[in-house]
Write a protein that holds these residues in place. Structure first.
Motif, mmCIF file in Angstrom:
data_model
loop_
_atom_site.group_PDB
_atom_site.id
_atom_site.type_symbol
_atom_site.label_atom_id
_atom_site.label_comp_id
_atom_site.label_asym_id
_atom_site.label_seq_id
_atom_site.Cartn_x
_atom_site.Cartn_y
_atom_site.Cartn_z
ATOM 1 N N PRO A 185 2.610 6.194 -4.546
ATOM 2 C CA PRO A 185 1.285 6.631 -4.061
ATOM 3 C C PRO A 185 1.263 6.901 -2.567
ATOM 4 N N VAL A 186 2.043 6.130 -1.804
ATOM 5 C CA VAL A 186 2.095 6.335 -0.358
ATOM 6 C C VAL A 186 2.686 7.708 -0.050
ATOM 7 N N GLU A 187 3.753 8.059 -0.777
ATOM 8 C CA GLU A 187 4.366 9.373 -0.565
ATOM 9 C C GLU A 187 3.409 10.500 -0.921
ATOM 10 N N ALA A 191 2.237 13.209 1.683
ATOM 11 C CA ALA A 191 2.507 14.633 1.450
ATOM 12 C C ALA A 191 1.256 15.486 1.585
ATOM 13 N N SER A 192 0.102 14.892 1.319
ATOM 14 C CA SER A 192 -1.153 15.645 1.437
ATOM 15 C C SER A 192 -1.700 15.642 2.859
ATOM 16 N N GLY A 193 -0.953 15.073 3.788
ATOM 17 C CA GLY A 193 -1.353 15.085 5.192
ATOM 18 C C GLY A 193 -2.101 13.854 5.645
ATOM 19 N N GLY A 194 -2.111 12.779 4.855
ATOM 20 C CA GLY A 194 -2.825 11.564 5.227
ATOM 21 C C GLY A 194 -2.142 10.811 6.352
ATOM 22 N N SER A 195 -2.950 10.212 7.217
ATOM 23 C CA SER A 195 -2.414 9.402 8.309
ATOM 24 C C SER A 195 -1.897 8.072 7.770
ATOM 25 N N ARG A 196 -1.279 7.298 8.669
ATOM 26 C CA ARG A 196 -0.754 5.992 8.248
ATOM 27 C C ARG A 196 -1.877 5.073 7.793
ATOM 28 N N LEU A 197 -3.009 5.099 8.479
ATOM 29 C CA LEU A 197 -4.147 4.278 8.073
ATOM 30 C C LEU A 197 -4.675 4.716 6.712
ATOM 31 N N GLU A 198 -4.708 6.009 6.457
ATOM 32 C CA GLU A 198 -5.162 6.509 5.152
ATOM 33 C C GLU A 198 -4.168 6.159 4.052
ATOM 34 N N ILE A 204 -1.934 1.991 -0.696
ATOM 35 C CA ILE A 204 -1.533 0.585 -0.818
ATOM 36 C C ILE A 204 -2.719 -0.287 -1.218
ATOM 37 N N GLY A 205 -3.900 0.002 -0.659
ATOM 38 C CA GLY A 205 -5.082 -0.811 -0.939
ATOM 39 C C GLY A 205 -5.411 -0.956 -2.409
ATOM 40 N N PRO A 206 -5.520 0.130 -3.184
ATOM 41 C CA PRO A 206 -5.852 -0.017 -4.615
ATOM 42 C C PRO A 206 -4.829 -0.830 -5.401
ATOM 43 N N GLN A 207 -3.589 -0.834 -4.950
ATOM 44 C CA GLN A 207 -2.570 -1.623 -5.644
ATOM 45 C C GLN A 207 -2.686 -3.115 -5.339
ATOM 46 N N VAL A 208 -3.042 -3.419 -4.096
ATOM 47 C CA VAL A 208 -3.009 -4.812 -3.659
ATOM 48 C C VAL A 208 -4.352 -5.518 -3.788
ATOM 49 N N ASN A 209 -5.448 -4.752 -3.932
ATOM 50 C CA ASN A 209 -6.774 -5.374 -3.992
ATOM 51 C C ASN A 209 -6.927 -6.397 -5.118
#
Length: 287
Positions: A185-187, A191-198, A204-209
């Motif tokens: 998901p991070v890749e 690839a869609s242009g998301g920043s590191r925070l995004e 990562i958030g939906p996986q770890v929540n």
């Protein structure tokens, strides 16, 4: 049809590969030494702590007498008496809630510093992890005694003790949960242009929540019990009232307070299971 192995065949196999039937001598000596050490340490502990059947028997008799004093449980007759007990339960519950929440709020950003997939720089990650270990080295009860000395009696030292203790625990558990997430998901977000925070928020958030929620709910339940112990040393709550009743030999009232604590823990456990099932189920469905 099964073929029966003869004694001669077993003896021949033993002669060809003796190590398959018996461990080497150094291995056997190490096993004997380890067993001897464990048995010797166990025997020494029994001797050092004055363990004896007579002492255990005497203690069981006294325990039976104390249990007899607890029955029948005391039922308070006035609202003022009930209000004092309910206030103590509320303080213990509040200490656990606020301590858990404050600890989580501080621990989450710290956990980002200790996760390998978030923080690639070892010179930041390793000190962060050692910091987790340093905080977790202090027991909650010791922290409570320190904060009572600094801030005085009452729930505030208990809240701070739980919060500081949970910072180390949550930081370690959260960082491990972050490291166990998938990179796919991070890749995709990258690839869609998301920043590191995004990437952290949407990949990562939906996986770890769900994992973080489970950790929070479990530790909240545990901190309710810890809050009772902290009250005994002066941090307020129901533990203080329980200690007061035991010191005054009011065993029937002490038993009623213990029963109320058990009931409160059961209710919290039931509600936590409901919340966990509902929220985690919704997150799983969203995926």
């Amino acid at each position: 049809m099964t073929t029966r192995i003869t004694e001669a065949e077993i003896a021949a196999a033993r002669a060809r590969v003796p190590l398959a039937f018996e461990a080497p001598l150094p291995v056997r000596l190490r096993r004997i030494a380890l067993r001897t050490l464990i048995i010797g340490l166990f025997a020494y502990c029994l001797w050092a702590f004055d363990f004896s059947p007579a002492r255990i028997w005497t203690g069981l008799g006294r325990l039976g007498q104390i249990a007899g004093f607890m029955f029948p449980p005391h039922i308070w007759q006035t609202w003022a008496e009930w209000a004092e007990i309910l206030k103590g339960l509320g303080e213990t519950l509040s200490m656990a809630f606020l301590g858990t929440l404050l600890g989580a709020l501080v621990a989450f950003p710290l956990s980002l510093l200790g996760a390998k997939n978030i923080m690639p720089w070892p010179w930041v990650r390793y000190p962060a992890r050692r910091f987790y270990d340093l905080i977790r080295a202090f027991e909650t009860l010791i922290l409570a005694l320190i904060f009572i000395r600094a801030f005085g009696l009452g729930p505030l030292p208990g809240i701070l003790a739980i919060a500081v203790s949970e910072i180390g625990t949550f930081s370690k558990l959260f960082s491990e949960a972050l490291e166990n997430t998938s990179e796919k998901p991070v890749e995709g977000v990258k690839a869609s242009g998301g920043s590191r925070l995004e990437q952290i928020r949407y990949a990562i958030g939906p996986q770890v929540n769900p994992v973080i929620l489970s950790i929070l709910l479990y530790n909240f339940e545990s901190n309710v019990r810890s809050g009772t112990i902290l009250g005994i040393v002066g941090a307020g709550g129901i533990g203080f009232l329980l200690s007061d009743r035991i010191a005054a030999y009011k065993w029937n009232e002490a038993w009623t307070i213990i029963f109320l604590i058990i009931a409160m823990v059961y209710v919290i456990d039931w509600l936590s299971a409901k919340v966990r099932k509902k929220i985690i189920g919704e997150w799983s469905g969203a995926k």
